[in-house]
Scaffold this motif. Structure first.
Motif, PDB file in Angstrom:
ATOM      1  N   LEU A  36       0.804  -1.215   0.000  1.00  0.00           N
ATOM      2  CA  LEU A  36       0.000   0.000   0.000  1.00  0.00           C
ATOM      3  C   LEU A  36       0.838   1.267   0.000  1.00  0.00           C
ATOM      4  CD1 LEU A  36      -2.856  -1.046   2.426  1.00  0.00           C
ATOM      5  CD2 LEU A  36      -3.081  -0.438   0.033  1.00  0.00           C
ATOM      6  N   HIS A  37       2.137   1.151  -0.225  1.00  0.00           N
ATOM      7  CA  HIS A  37       2.976   2.352  -0.154  1.00  0.00           C
ATOM      8  C   HIS A  37       2.556   3.420  -1.157  1.00  0.00           C
ATOM      9  CE1 HIS A  37       6.709   0.853   2.227  1.00  0.00           C
ATOM     10  NE2 HIS A  37       5.683   1.144   2.970  1.00  0.00           N
ATOM     11  N   THR A  38       2.325   3.014  -2.392  1.00  0.00           N
ATOM     12  CA  THR A  38       1.967   4.020  -3.402  1.00  0.00           C
ATOM     13  C   THR A  38       0.625   4.692  -3.102  1.00  0.00           C
ATOM     14  OG1 THR A  38       3.268   2.876  -5.046  1.00  0.00           O
ATOM     15  CG2 THR A  38       1.672   4.450  -5.859  1.00  0.00           C
ATOM     16  N   PRO A  39      -0.453   3.913  -2.856  1.00  0.00           N
ATOM     17  CA  PRO A  39      -1.711   4.583  -2.516  1.00  0.00           C
ATOM     18  C   PRO A  39      -1.575   5.451  -1.259  1.00  0.00           C
ATOM     19  CG  PRO A  39      -2.087   2.244  -2.841  1.00  0.00           C
ATOM     20  CD  PRO A  39      -0.623   2.455  -2.943  1.00  0.00           C
ATOM     21  N   LEU A  40      -0.803   4.986  -0.296  1.00  0.00           N
ATOM     22  CA  LEU A  40      -0.656   5.747   0.932  1.00  0.00           C
ATOM     23  C   LEU A  40       0.037   7.071   0.660  1.00  0.00           C
ATOM     24  CD1 LEU A  40      -0.996   5.379   4.120  1.00  0.00           C
ATOM     25  CD2 LEU A  40       1.470   5.363   4.027  1.00  0.00           C
ATOM     26  N   MET A  41       1.083   7.038  -0.158  1.00  0.00           N
ATOM     27  CA  MET A  41       1.798   8.273  -0.488  1.00  0.00           C
ATOM     28  C   MET A  41       0.839   9.217  -1.200  1.00  0.00           C
ATOM     29  SD  MET A  41       5.025   8.816  -2.930  1.00  0.00           S
ATOM     30  CE  MET A  41       6.225   7.707  -2.293  1.00  0.00           C
ATOM     31  N   SER A  42       0.046   8.641  -2.078  1.00  0.00           N
ATOM     32  CA  SER A  42      -0.905   9.446  -2.822  1.00  0.00           C
ATOM     33  C   SER A  42      -1.986  10.015  -1.897  1.00  0.00           C
ATOM     34  CB  SER A  42      -1.520   8.579  -3.915  1.00  0.00           C
ATOM     35  OG  SER A  42      -2.447   9.299  -4.635  1.00  0.00           O
ATOM     36  N   GLY A  43      -2.451   9.197  -0.949  1.00  0.00           N
ATOM     37  CA  GLY A  43      -3.450   9.666   0.010  1.00  0.00           C
ATOM     38  C   GLY A  43      -2.904  10.779   0.886  1.00  0.00           C
ATOM     39  N   ALA A  44      -1.672  10.598   1.349  1.00  0.00           N
ATOM     40  CA  ALA A  44      -1.024  11.631   2.158  1.00  0.00           C
ATOM     41  C   ALA A  44      -0.865  12.905   1.337  1.00  0.00           C
ATOM     42  CB  ALA A  44       0.338  11.139   2.637  1.00  0.00           C
ATOM     43  N   ASN A  45      -0.570  12.718   0.064  1.00  0.00           N
ATOM     44  CA  ASN A  45      -0.443  13.845  -0.864  1.00  0.00           C
ATOM     45  C   ASN A  45      -1.753  14.641  -0.912  1.00  0.00           C
ATOM     46  OD1 ASN A  45       0.595  15.401  -3.082  1.00  0.00           O
ATOM     47  ND2 ASN A  45      -0.559  14.076  -4.447  1.00  0.00           N
ATOM     48  N   ALA A  46      -2.869  13.921  -0.942  1.00  0.00           N
ATOM     49  CA  ALA A  46      -4.163  14.603  -0.967  1.00  0.00           C
ATOM     50  C   ALA A  46      -4.418  15.331   0.345  1.00  0.00           C
ATOM     51  CB  ALA A  46      -5.269  13.595  -1.240  1.00  0.00           C
ATOM     52  N   ILE A  47      -4.026  14.707   1.466  1.00  0.00           N
ATOM     53  CA  ILE A  47      -4.311  15.318   2.771  1.00  0.00           C
ATOM     54  C   ILE A  47      -3.532  16.619   2.959  1.00  0.00           C
ATOM     55  CG2 ILE A  47      -4.048  15.012   5.262  1.00  0.00           C
ATOM     56  CD1 ILE A  47      -4.846  12.091   4.872  1.00  0.00           C
ATOM     57  N   HIS A  48      -2.290  16.678   2.452  1.00  0.00           N
ATOM     58  CA  HIS A  48      -1.593  17.963   2.636  1.00  0.00           C
ATOM     59  C   HIS A  48      -2.166  19.034   1.726  1.00  0.00           C
ATOM     60  CE1 HIS A  48       0.829  17.832  -0.940  1.00  0.00           C
ATOM     61  NE2 HIS A  48       1.626  16.873  -0.546  1.00  0.00           N
ATOM     62  N   GLY A  49      -3.107  18.646   0.874  1.00  0.00           N
ATOM     63  CA  GLY A  49      -3.875  19.638   0.128  1.00  0.00           C
ATOM     64  C   GLY A  49      -4.710  20.524   1.034  1.00  0.00           C
ATOM     65  N   VAL A  50      -4.725  20.204   2.315  1.00  0.00           N
ATOM     66  CA  VAL A  50      -5.422  21.030   3.311  1.00  0.00           C
ATOM     67  C   VAL A  50      -4.883  22.461   3.288  1.00  0.00           C
ATOM     68  CG1 VAL A  50      -3.898  20.598   5.286  1.00  0.00           C
ATOM     69  CG2 VAL A  50      -6.317  20.968   5.670  1.00  0.00           C
ATOM     70  N   VAL A  51      -3.751  22.641   2.648  1.00  0.00           N
ATOM     71  CA  VAL A  51      -3.174  23.976   2.466  1.00  0.00           C
ATOM     72  C   VAL A  51      -4.179  24.888   1.751  1.00  0.00           C
ATOM     73  CG1 VAL A  51      -2.047  23.493   0.246  1.00  0.00           C
ATOM     74  CG2 VAL A  51      -1.047  25.161   1.768  1.00  0.00           C
ATOM     75  N   ILE A  52      -5.159  24.288   1.090  1.00  0.00           N
ATOM     76  CA  ILE A  52      -6.178  25.086   0.399  1.00  0.00           C
ATOM     77  C   ILE A  52      -6.973  25.952   1.379  1.00  0.00           C
ATOM     78  CG2 ILE A  52      -8.016  23.345   0.465  1.00  0.00           C
ATOM     79  CD1 ILE A  52      -8.831  24.409  -2.299  1.00  0.00           C
ATOM     80  N   ILE A  53      -7.103  25.492   2.629  1.00  0.00           N
ATOM     81  CA  ILE A  53      -7.810  26.304   3.632  1.00  0.00           C
ATOM     82  C   ILE A  53      -7.128  27.671   3.742  1.00  0.00           C
ATOM     83  CG2 ILE A  53      -8.489  26.441   6.062  1.00  0.00           C
ATOM     84  CD1 ILE A  53      -9.875  24.167   4.742  1.00  0.00           C
ATOM     85  N   GLY A  54      -5.788  27.643   3.775  1.00  0.00           N
ATOM     86  CA  GLY A  54      -5.037  28.896   3.829  1.00  0.00           C
ATOM     87  C   GLY A  54      -5.287  29.738   2.592  1.00  0.00           C
ATOM     88  N   ALA A  55      -5.347  29.078   1.426  1.00  0.00           N
ATOM     89  CA  ALA A  55      -5.585  29.809   0.181  1.00  0.00           C
ATOM     90  C   ALA A  55      -6.953  30.483   0.213  1.00  0.00           C
ATOM     91  CB  ALA A  55      -5.488  28.861  -1.002  1.00  0.00           C
ATOM     92  N   ILE A  56      -7.947  29.756   0.743  1.00  0.00           N
ATOM     93  CA  ILE A  56      -9.299  30.327   0.816  1.00  0.00           C
ATOM     94  C   ILE A  56      -9.322  31.531   1.750  1.00  0.00           C
ATOM     95  CG2 ILE A  56     -11.655  29.891   1.605  1.00  0.00           C
ATOM     96  CD1 ILE A  56     -11.299  26.990   0.653  1.00  0.00           C
ATOM     97  N   ILE A  57      -8.639  31.403   2.896  1.00  0.00           N
ATOM     98  CA  ILE A  57      -8.609  32.515   3.853  1.00  0.00           C
ATOM     99  C   ILE A  57      -7.953  33.740   3.215  1.00  0.00           C
ATOM    100  CG2 ILE A  57      -7.654  33.291   6.050  1.00  0.00           C
ATOM    101  CD1 ILE A  57      -7.945  30.430   7.082  1.00  0.00           C
ATOM    102  N   VAL A  58      -6.803  33.518   2.556  1.00  0.00           N
ATOM    103  CA  VAL A  58      -6.102  34.619   1.904  1.00  0.00           C
ATOM    104  C   VAL A  58      -6.992  35.285   0.851  1.00  0.00           C
ATOM    105  CG1 VAL A  58      -4.439  34.898   0.031  1.00  0.00           C
ATOM    106  CG2 VAL A  58      -3.676  34.113   2.239  1.00  0.00           C
TER     107      VAL A  58
END
Lengths: 102, 475
Positions: A36-58
């Protein structure tokens, strides 16, 4: 020195979160089979997309006449959303293949 | 009231991230875990748009049109890109999306810095000390975000073959100097936040560092680099969380930062390389010098015909298939499963030996074979496979190269020296399917191909497997 001490005590809540999250992150991933390493890396990749919250605030705070902030913020929202949606959809596609296992 | 609901939404989102990541680590629950995290993300995004209030002025967010426009464009493009991408191109897609996240973090830093420098220039007597910690966070977010962005774009270009390995002498030193200057400039800007030029220099240097840092790294190190950049973006996102005191960005970012770093270290360990070694990028430099010397050790190789291969495989007791990137390129996973079924019907035991870094990402082969419905218990990890090679009659290597290169054990000057490999030589026969004699991704010769036990079966993996299936059926 005093400044640093004060800063630490002002932000102690955040520092607690950081330390605890480091351990949670390590703990959670520690028992992952290599399958599951590849899906996990990809899933983690999606989760750090939480940076979008900052983009919305800005974006939402930008004054209507500040075009630099509006344009850069708009770009940030698009890129962040790409990260989130693309990340989750790619992960889902990878995992879809695991579903049919007997 | 709205503030409380927002906080609770963030709490829910944070929990879904942790639980989602946990569920992702188990094959049975992985898909649900991904959807759970996605649901949490949706809650956090919607809550932010409608409920966020400025902590000082109590103002709600405006520019809703812009926000929804951006979400819509990003959402549509992201979905299409992710749906359309071929299974083989998955790793570079992940790298590309990761770069987008990094760019997003860098843009946030950019806007927030503009905002602060605006305040400073309009209130000349303001106390710049009050901005110090904010500027520090902004600078860290900028550096990490930009490095992650430019690095991921280079990694993406390298994986799809658009960008070639490139290194020059003194590159390591130059990289370190650039990084040191960027960090030094960040220190300067914290004390003197009004110097805009310095700030943009940091941005430029970080982008250059990201490019130079990934450019020389080739071959087996690429998965490590993507994983590392992934955790970078996590930390950059967490910087945003620091900036706004936003707990969900903080938890999500640090969670990924920590998990990604651990994953990176695990991968380094699998290849017997230190993280420092990868970071400084000495791998590429070593490979270019070594490939020149290795060419001299060539002998002659022997070819094997399709019918002979079909013959030895159908009369074998145990066949081990070693998949590599060539299998992915040829999209041969279904045909491979077909071959496995035909052989199993003939009473041959068929298993797959999966090297942790086979393909372009860890687990790349597992994903690919899972797509073709190959059952889990047939996939052996490296240690198990190495125990079984001695009792294996035929090893069929499908487009794998560096992961079976004995130079990793015997040649200390080889750039992959020390990486654990699959000991295919322990078996009775080794059949190597490759498109040509060209060296693998790491750019080094493989003496396995010149061993007496080894026979070469040239051709595209899918075509060869189809022909093999047909031949075996006829026997």
């Amino acid at each position: 020195m005093n400044n640093i001490l004060q800063w630490v005590s002002n932000n102690q809540e955040i520092i607690y979160i950081v330390i605890l999250m480091i351990f949670v992150g390590i703990e959670v991933i520690g028992r992952v089979p290599s399958v599951l390493h590849t899906p996990l890396m990809s899933g983690a990749n999606a989760i750090h997309g939480v940076v979008i919250i900052g983009a919305i605030i800005v974006m939402g705070k930008a004054e209507a006449d500040n075009y630099t902030a509006l344009i850069l913020g708009f770009l940030a929202v698009i890129l962040g959303m790409l990260n989130v949606v693309g990340g989750f959809v790619v992960t889902d596609r990878m995992l879809e293949m695991f579903r049919k296992k007997k | 009231m709205t503030q409380h609901i927002l906080n609770i939404s963030y709490l829910i989102a944070s929990i879904t991230f942790i639980v989602g990541l946990k569920m992702l680590s188990n094959p049975a629950s992985a898909r649900k875990g991904n959807l759970l995290a996605a649901a949490g993300m949706t809650i956090a995004i919607l809550a932010t748009i409608f409920l966020y209030q400025n902590s000082e002025t109590g103002e709600h967010l405006h520019n809703h049109l812009w926000i929804f426009g951006g979400l819509l464009i990003g959402g549509i493009v992201g979905t299409l890109a992710a749906k359309k991408v071929k299974m083989t191109a998955m790793p570079e897609m992940v790298s590309l999306f990761n770069g987008m996240g990094g760019a997003c973090a860098a843009l946030i830093s950019l806007i927030e810095y503009n905002h602060i420098s605006h305040i400073i220039s309009y209130t000349p007597n303001s106390d710049t000390h009050s901005f110090q910690s904010t500027i520090l966070i902004i600078a860290i977010g900028l550096i990490i975000g930009s490095v992650s962005f430019s690095g991921s774009i280079i990694a993406w270009g390298k994986l799809n073959g658009k960008i070639k390995d490139y290194s020059f002498s003194g590159q390591n030193i130059l990289n370190l100097v650039i990084l040191a200057v960027a960090i030094g400039a960040a220190g300067y800007i914290v004390v003197h936040p009004q110097h805009q030029l310095i700030f943009y220099t940091i941005l430029l240097l970080s982008i250059i560092y990201g490019i130079l840092f990934v450019l020389p790294i080739g071959g087996a190190d690429m998965p490590v680099v993507i994983s590392l950049l992934n955790s970078f973006t996590g930390v950059a996102a967490a910087c945003g969380g620091f900036l706004y005191g936003n707990k969900v960005m903080l938890t999500g970012g640090i969670l990924v930062g920590a998990a990604g770093t651990l994953l990176t270290i695990l991968m380094c360990k699998a290849m017997n390389r230190s993280l420092k070694n990868v970071l400084i990028g000495s791998f590429g430099g070593g490979a270019t010098t070594a490939s020149g010397g290795a060419a001299s050790g060539q002998g002659s190789y022997k070819e094997i015909s399709l019918s002979d291969t079909a013959m030895i495989m159908s009369y074998a007791n145990k066949v081990m298939i070693v998949p590599g990137y060539g299998l992915a390129v040829a999209q041969a996973q279904h045909t491979c499963h077909e071959l496995e079924k035909i052989l199993t019907e003939k009473g041959v035991e068929v298993k797959y030996a999966i090297h942790p870094v086979a393909g372009r990402m860890p687990g790349h082969m597992n994903v690919l074979l899972a797509e073709a419905d190959v059952s889990y218990d047939k996939l052996l990890e490296m240690e198990q496979a190495n125990d079984e090679f001695a009792t294996t009659d035929v090893v069929l290597i499908l487009g794998a190269n560096d992961v079976v290169n004995p130079a990793a054990k015997t040649d200390p000057s080889s750039p992959i020296y020390g990486m654990p490999i699959l000991d295919v030589e322990l078996s009775k026969n080794v059949v190597v399917n490759k498109r040509s004699m060209k060296p693998g991704y790491a750019g080094i010769e493989n003496e396995l191909f010149f061993k007496p036990k080894t026979s070469m079966l040239f051709g595209d993996a899918k075509k060869v497997l189809q022909d093999l299936c047909a031949e075996i059926k006829n026997i």
